[in-house]
Design a protein around this motif. Structure first.
Motif, PDB file in Angstrom:
ATOM      1  N   ALA A  67      15.137  15.022   1.458  1.00 44.61           N
ATOM      2  CA  ALA A  67      14.376  14.451   0.119  1.00 44.61           C
ATOM      3  C   ALA A  67      12.948  14.875   0.146  1.00 44.61           C
ATOM      4  CB  ALA A  67      14.647  12.942   0.472  1.00 44.61           C
ATOM      5  N   SER A  68      12.547  15.837   0.745  1.00 41.09           N
ATOM      6  CA  SER A  68      11.143  15.947   0.877  1.00 41.09           C
ATOM      7  C   SER A  68      10.235  14.918   1.158  1.00 41.09           C
ATOM      8  CB  SER A  68      10.864  16.630  -0.631  1.00 41.09           C
ATOM      9  OG  SER A  68       9.535  17.091  -0.589  1.00 41.09           O
ATOM     10  N   PHE A  69       8.790  14.803   0.674  1.00 45.09           N
ATOM     11  CA  PHE A  69       7.937  13.788   1.183  1.00 45.09           C
ATOM     12  C   PHE A  69       8.476  12.513   0.851  1.00 45.09           C
ATOM     13  CE2 PHE A  69       5.502  17.859   1.205  1.00 45.09           C
ATOM     14  CZ  PHE A  69       4.952  17.752   2.387  1.00 45.09           C
ATOM     15  N   LYS A  70       8.953  12.347  -0.293  1.00 49.07           N
ATOM     16  CA  LYS A  70       9.174  10.933  -0.759  1.00 49.07           C
ATOM     17  C   LYS A  70      10.313  10.465   0.114  1.00 49.07           C
ATOM     18  CE  LYS A  70       7.039  11.038  -4.662  1.00 49.07           C
ATOM     19  NZ  LYS A  70       5.911  10.121  -4.918  1.00 49.07           N
ATOM     20  N   GLY A  71      11.288  11.303   0.861  1.00 51.65           N
ATOM     21  CA  GLY A  71      12.073  10.464   1.673  1.00 51.65           C
ATOM     22  C   GLY A  71      11.356  10.106   2.960  1.00 51.65           C
ATOM     23  N   ILE A  72      10.436  10.684   3.182  1.00 45.47           N
ATOM     24  CA  ILE A  72       9.634  10.363   4.508  1.00 45.47           C
ATOM     25  C   ILE A  72       8.795   9.049   4.213  1.00 45.47           C
ATOM     26  CG2 ILE A  72       7.428  11.069   5.722  1.00 45.47           C
ATOM     27  CD1 ILE A  72       8.324  13.853   5.702  1.00 45.47           C
ATOM     28  N   LEU A  73       8.189   8.826   2.982  1.00 47.43           N
ATOM     29  CA  LEU A  73       7.569   7.642   2.841  1.00 47.43           C
ATOM     30  C   LEU A  73       8.551   6.557   2.614  1.00 47.43           C
ATOM     31  CD1 LEU A  73       5.075   9.253  -0.061  1.00 47.43           C
ATOM     32  CD2 LEU A  73       4.329   8.251   2.456  1.00 47.43           C
ATOM     33  N   PHE A  74       9.654   6.679   2.082  1.00 50.90           N
ATOM     34  CA  PHE A  74      10.463   5.747   2.120  1.00 50.90           C
ATOM     35  C   PHE A  74      11.025   5.240   3.559  1.00 50.90           C
ATOM     36  CE2 PHE A  74      11.307   6.272  -2.537  1.00 50.90           C
ATOM     37  CZ  PHE A  74      11.032   5.204  -3.181  1.00 50.90           C
ATOM     38  N   GLY A  75      11.035   6.012   4.167  1.00 49.00           N
ATOM     39  CA  GLY A  75      11.581   5.797   5.524  1.00 49.00           C
ATOM     40  C   GLY A  75      10.539   5.145   6.277  1.00 49.00           C
ATOM     41  N   ASN A  76       9.293   5.420   6.051  1.00 47.92           N
ATOM     42  CA  ASN A  76       8.435   4.562   6.660  1.00 47.92           C
ATOM     43  C   ASN A  76       8.248   2.930   6.379  1.00 47.92           C
ATOM     44  OD1 ASN A  76       4.800   4.334   6.257  1.00 47.92           O
ATOM     45  ND2 ASN A  76       5.807   4.366   8.405  1.00 47.92           N
TER      46      ASN A  76
ATOM     47  N   ALA B 199      -4.442   7.943  -4.225  1.00 46.09           N
ATOM     48  CA  ALA B 199      -4.205   8.091  -2.938  1.00 46.09           C
ATOM     49  C   ALA B 199      -5.165   7.047  -1.974  1.00 46.09           C
ATOM     50  CB  ALA B 199      -4.076   9.610  -2.390  1.00 46.09           C
ATOM     51  N   LEU B 200      -6.255   7.293  -2.240  1.00 44.98           N
ATOM     52  CA  LEU B 200      -7.280   6.578  -1.605  1.00 44.98           C
ATOM     53  C   LEU B 200      -7.038   4.932  -1.519  1.00 44.98           C
ATOM     54  CD1 LEU B 200     -10.040   6.395   0.070  1.00 44.98           C
ATOM     55  CD2 LEU B 200     -11.202   6.199  -1.897  1.00 44.98           C
ATOM     56  N   ILE B 201      -6.757   4.417  -2.532  1.00 43.13           N
ATOM     57  CA  ILE B 201      -6.539   2.936  -2.732  1.00 43.13           C
ATOM     58  C   ILE B 201      -5.202   2.666  -2.191  1.00 43.13           C
ATOM     59  CG2 ILE B 201      -5.732   1.207  -4.549  1.00 43.13           C
ATOM     60  CD1 ILE B 201      -7.542   2.825  -6.445  1.00 43.13           C
ATOM     61  N   GLY B 202      -3.883   3.531  -2.336  1.00 51.97           N
ATOM     62  CA  GLY B 202      -2.747   3.315  -1.662  1.00 51.97           C
ATOM     63  C   GLY B 202      -3.153   3.408  -0.137  1.00 51.97           C
ATOM     64  N   MET B 203      -3.807   4.348   0.416  1.00 50.84           N
ATOM     65  CA  MET B 203      -3.875   4.577   1.836  1.00 50.84           C
ATOM     66  C   MET B 203      -4.609   3.277   2.472  1.00 50.84           C
ATOM     67  SD  MET B 203      -2.696   6.595   4.089  1.00 50.84           S
ATOM     68  CE  MET B 203      -2.998   7.456   5.694  1.00 50.84           C
ATOM     69  N   ILE B 204      -5.716   2.919   1.693  1.00 50.84           N
ATOM     70  CA  ILE B 204      -6.567   1.757   2.170  1.00 50.84           C
ATOM     71  C   ILE B 204      -5.539   0.446   2.347  1.00 50.84           C
ATOM     72  CG2 ILE B 204      -8.261   0.170   1.547  1.00 50.84           C
ATOM     73  CD1 ILE B 204      -9.960   2.556   0.292  1.00 50.84           C
ATOM     74  N   ILE B 205      -5.005   0.157   1.441  1.00 53.90           N
ATOM     75  CA  ILE B 205      -3.931  -1.066   1.361  1.00 53.90           C
ATOM     76  C   ILE B 205      -2.994  -0.986   2.514  1.00 53.90           C
ATOM     77  CG2 ILE B 205      -2.631  -2.433   0.409  1.00 53.90           C
ATOM     78  CD1 ILE B 205      -3.914  -1.707  -2.251  1.00 53.90           C
ATOM     79  N   ALA B 206      -2.331   0.229   2.757  1.00 52.62           N
ATOM     80  CA  ALA B 206      -1.352   0.585   3.648  1.00 52.62           C
ATOM     81  C   ALA B 206      -2.037   0.619   5.098  1.00 52.62           C
ATOM     82  CB  ALA B 206      -0.629   1.747   3.537  1.00 52.62           C
TER      83      ALA B 206
ATOM     84  N   GLY C 246       0.550  -1.211   0.043  1.00 56.54           N
ATOM     85  CA  GLY C 246      -0.138   0.184  -0.065  1.00 56.54           C
ATOM     86  C   GLY C 246       0.728   1.191  -0.006  1.00 56.54           C
ATOM     87  N   LEU C 247       2.121   1.208   0.818  1.00 56.16           N
ATOM     88  CA  LEU C 247       2.861   2.452   0.812  1.00 56.16           C
ATOM     89  C   LEU C 247       3.484   2.682  -0.594  1.00 56.16           C
ATOM     90  CD1 LEU C 247       4.698   2.424   4.345  1.00 56.16           C
ATOM     91  CD2 LEU C 247       3.345   4.159   3.287  1.00 56.16           C
ATOM     92  N   LEU C 248       3.888   1.536  -1.283  1.00 54.13           N
ATOM     93  CA  LEU C 248       4.337   1.910  -2.716  1.00 54.13           C
ATOM     94  C   LEU C 248       3.803   2.550  -3.753  1.00 54.13           C
ATOM     95  CD1 LEU C 248       6.399  -1.421  -2.905  1.00 54.13           C
ATOM     96  CD2 LEU C 248       7.504   0.794  -2.679  1.00 54.13           C
ATOM     97  N   LEU C 249       2.059   2.103  -3.532  1.00 48.43           N
ATOM     98  CA  LEU C 249       1.268   2.866  -4.269  1.00 48.43           C
ATOM     99  C   LEU C 249       1.077   4.098  -3.788  1.00 48.43           C
ATOM    100  CD1 LEU C 249      -1.408  -0.337  -4.457  1.00 48.43           C
ATOM    101  CD2 LEU C 249       0.211   0.350  -6.277  1.00 48.43           C
ATOM    102  N   TYR C 250       0.940   4.349  -2.622  1.00 45.01           N
ATOM    103  CA  TYR C 250       0.427   5.541  -1.807  1.00 45.01           C
ATOM    104  C   TYR C 250       1.473   6.847  -2.590  1.00 45.01           C
ATOM    105  CZ  TYR C 250      -0.386   9.209   1.565  1.00 45.01           C
ATOM    106  OH  TYR C 250      -0.628  10.263   2.298  1.00 45.01           O
ATOM    107  N   MET C 251       2.895   6.219  -2.511  1.00 46.89           N
ATOM    108  CA  MET C 251       3.677   7.157  -2.830  1.00 46.89           C
ATOM    109  C   MET C 251       4.063   7.591  -4.113  1.00 46.89           C
ATOM    110  SD  MET C 251       7.469   4.919  -2.506  1.00 46.89           S
ATOM    111  CE  MET C 251       7.294   4.810  -0.696  1.00 46.89           C
ATOM    112  N   ARG C 252       3.332   6.972  -5.085  1.00 45.62           N
ATOM    113  CA  ARG C 252       3.017   6.883  -6.555  1.00 45.62           C
ATOM    114  C   ARG C 252       1.981   7.700  -6.725  1.00 45.62           C
ATOM    115  NH1 ARG C 252       6.419   3.851  -9.836  1.00 45.62           N
ATOM    116  NH2 ARG C 252       4.831   3.885 -11.524  1.00 45.62           N
ATOM    117  N   ALA C 253       1.078   8.137  -5.853  1.00 47.84           N
ATOM    118  CA  ALA C 253      -0.185   8.641  -6.215  1.00 47.84           C
ATOM    119  C   ALA C 253      -0.217  10.029  -6.509  1.00 47.84           C
ATOM    120  CB  ALA C 253      -1.172   8.501  -5.041  1.00 47.84           C
TER     121      ALA C 253
END
Length: 394
Positions: free
Chosen positions: A170-179, A107-114, A94-101
Motif C-alpha cells: 500500500a505504499s507510504f499510506k499503508g505505513i502511516l495507517f499502520g503507525n 507536513a510541518l504542522i502534522g509532524m509537530i502535533i504527532a 497529528g498523524l491524520l494531518l501528516y498523511m494528508r500533507a
C-alpha cells in the motif's frame, strides 16, 4: 545471575502484561514508520534535505519543551496515566494531518502535533513502570525495566517487517495507517491498565547514582550520533542502493540482536557498573560508524549490525536506568530528563549533517567524532575517579 529464574518472576508480576503489550504496540507503531519517515518526506511529499531536517528539528524542539515542563510537575501528580493518554490522542490527530500533507507547511504542522507530545508517552510510561516494579518486584525491578524496554524492541522488529510489507502492498499510506493503528491500540491498553502508587522514596529499594554532568554530556554526544544515524542512514542507503525497503530489513537485523544483548547488558551493568558497559558499547559504535563512512557494499551494512545492536541496547536500556538513578527520589522527573536528553541529541544530530553536502556516507564521520569525544570524556572521568581513592590513601 539467574536469568531464567528472574525472567519467570518477571512474567508473574501482577499487571506486567499490560506494560509488556503496551510497549510492544508502541514499538510496532514506531517500527513501521521510522525507517520510511524521511524517505516519505522526500519521495511522497517532495521535500528537500533542508525542509526534512527542519521538520524533524522543530518537532523535536517542541517535544523537548513539553517533556521537561511536564517532568517538573509529574512527580506532584498522584496519577501519571492521564499524561500519556492525552499525548496519544494528540499524536493520532497529528498523524491524520501528516498523511494528508501535500506541502512543507502541512507536513510541518502534522509532524509537530504527532511528535511534540510523544515524549510524555515514553517518559511517563517508564515512570509508571518503575513504580510498578519497585512496588511488586523490588529485587528485580532494574532488569525488569530493561526487559520492558526489550519488549519495545520486539515490537519495533515486528513493525519493521510490517512496514516493509505495507510499503510493498500500500505504499507510504499503508505505513502511516499502520503507525496510527499502533498508537490507537496502545491508547486502549492504557485505559485498561491499573496504575500503582509510588513507593516511599526514602526506602532502600532504589539505590541512587552520583550526579555527573560529564556523564550526561557524554550520553548526549552518544545520543547525537545515534539520532544522526537514525535519520540519515535510511537516506544514504536509498542513495546507494535505490531500494527503500532495504532499511526495514536492515533495522530488523539490528532489532533481533538488540533482544539478545539487552538482557546481557543489563546483568553486566549490575555486575561491572553501568559506566563501564556504556564505555564498552561506545567502542562498538565507533567501529560501526567508521565502516559506514567508507561506502561499503550492502552485505557489510548487515554484518556490522550486531555491533551496533549492542550499542543501542546499552544506550536505551542501561543508560535509561543510570539516568533515572541520578534522580531516584523524583522518578517522573528522572524519566523526563532521560527522554529530554535524547530529544536534545536528536535535534543536534539532525542539524550536524549539513556540514556535508548531499547524502554521502561521509556523513558518518560526524558521529564517529561525537562518539570518540564521548569515549574520551568517560575514560577521563573513570581515571579521575580511580585517582581519588589513591590520593586519599596516600
Amino acid at each position: 545471575m539467574n536469568v531464567f529464574k528472574d525472567f519467570n518472576e518477571f512474567l508473574r508480576i501482577k499487571g506486567a502484561w499490560y506494560l509488556l503489550v503496551g510497549l510492544f504496540l508502541y514499538g510496532i507503531g514506531t517500527g513501521i514508520l521510522a525507517p520510511m519517515n524521511a524517505v516519505y518526506m522526500r519521495e511522497g511529499i517532495g521535500l528537500s534535505k533542508v525542509q526534512i531536517a527542519s521538520i524533524f528539528s522543530v518537532s523535536v524542539l517542541m517535544n523537548m519543551g513539553i517533556t521537561i515542563m511536564v517532568g517538573f510537575v509529574s512527580d506532584k501528580m498522584k496519577r501519571k496515566k492521564p499524561l500519556p493518554l492525552f499525548a496519544l490522542v494528540l499524536c493520532m490527530i497529528g498523524l491524520l494531518l501528516y498523511m494528508r500533507a501535500d506541502t512543507y507547511i502541512e507536513a510541518l504542522i502534522g509532524m509537530i502535533i504527532a511528535v511534540a507530545p510523544s515524549g510524555l508517552i515514553m517518559g511517563q510510561f517508564f515512570a509508571m513502570a518503575r513504580n510498578h516494579f519497585m512496588r511488586l518486584a523490588p529485587n528485580i525491578f532494574e532488569i525488569a525495566q530493561i526487559w520492558l524496554r526489550a519488549m519495545m524492541s520486539v515490537g519495533f522488529f515486528v513493525g519493521l517487517l510490517l512496514g516493509a510489507n505495507l510499503f510493498l502492498i500500500a505504499s507510504f499510506k499503508g505505513i502511516l495507517f499502520g503507525n496510527l493503528a499502533g498508537y490507537f491500540l496502545l491508547f486502549v491498553l492504557l485505559l485498561l491498565y491499573k496504575e500503582y502508587d509510588p513507593v516511599d522514596v526514602e526506602s532502600n529499594v532504589s539505590k541512587g547514582e552520583a550526579f555527573s554532568f560529564i556523564m550526561l554530556f557524554a550520553l548526549l554526544l552518544l545520543g547525537c550520533a545515534d539520532s544522526l544515524r537514525g535519520l540519515y542512514l535510511q537516506l544514504v542507503v536509498v542513495e546507494l542502493f535505490e531500494k527503500p525497503q532495504i532499511m526495514s530489513y536492515l533495522w530488523s537485523v539490528q532489532a533481533v540482536f538488540e533482544l539478545i544483548f539487552m538482557t546481557f547488558a543489563g546483568y553486566w551493568a549490575m555486575k561491572f557498573g553501568s559506566k563501564r558497559v556504556i564505555l564498552l558499547s561506545s567502542f562498538c559504535a565507533l567501529v560501526t560508524y567508521t565502516i559506514y563512512s567508507t561506502s561499503p557494499p550492502l552485505f557489510v551494512f548487515f554484518l556490522v549490525q550486531p555491533l551496533y545492536s549492542f550499542y543501542v541496547s546499552v544506550l536505551y536500556g542501561v543508560a535509561m536506568g543510570y539516568v533515572q538513578r541520578m534522580f531516584h527520589t523524583k522518578i517522573g522527573f528522572g524519566s523526563s530528563i532521560y527522554v529530554f536528553l535524547f530529544q536534545m541529541a536528536s535535534l543536534i544530530g539532525y542539524i550536524l549533517p549539513f556540514l556535508i553536502e548531499g547524502y554521502s556516507p561521509q556523513i558518518f564521520i560526524i558521529p564517529s567524532i561525537l562518539v570518540g569525544v564521548g569515549i574520551l570524556l568517560m575514560g577521563g572521568l573513570a581515571l579521575k575517579n580511580r585517582q581519588k581513592p589513591m590520593s586519599l590513601s596516600a
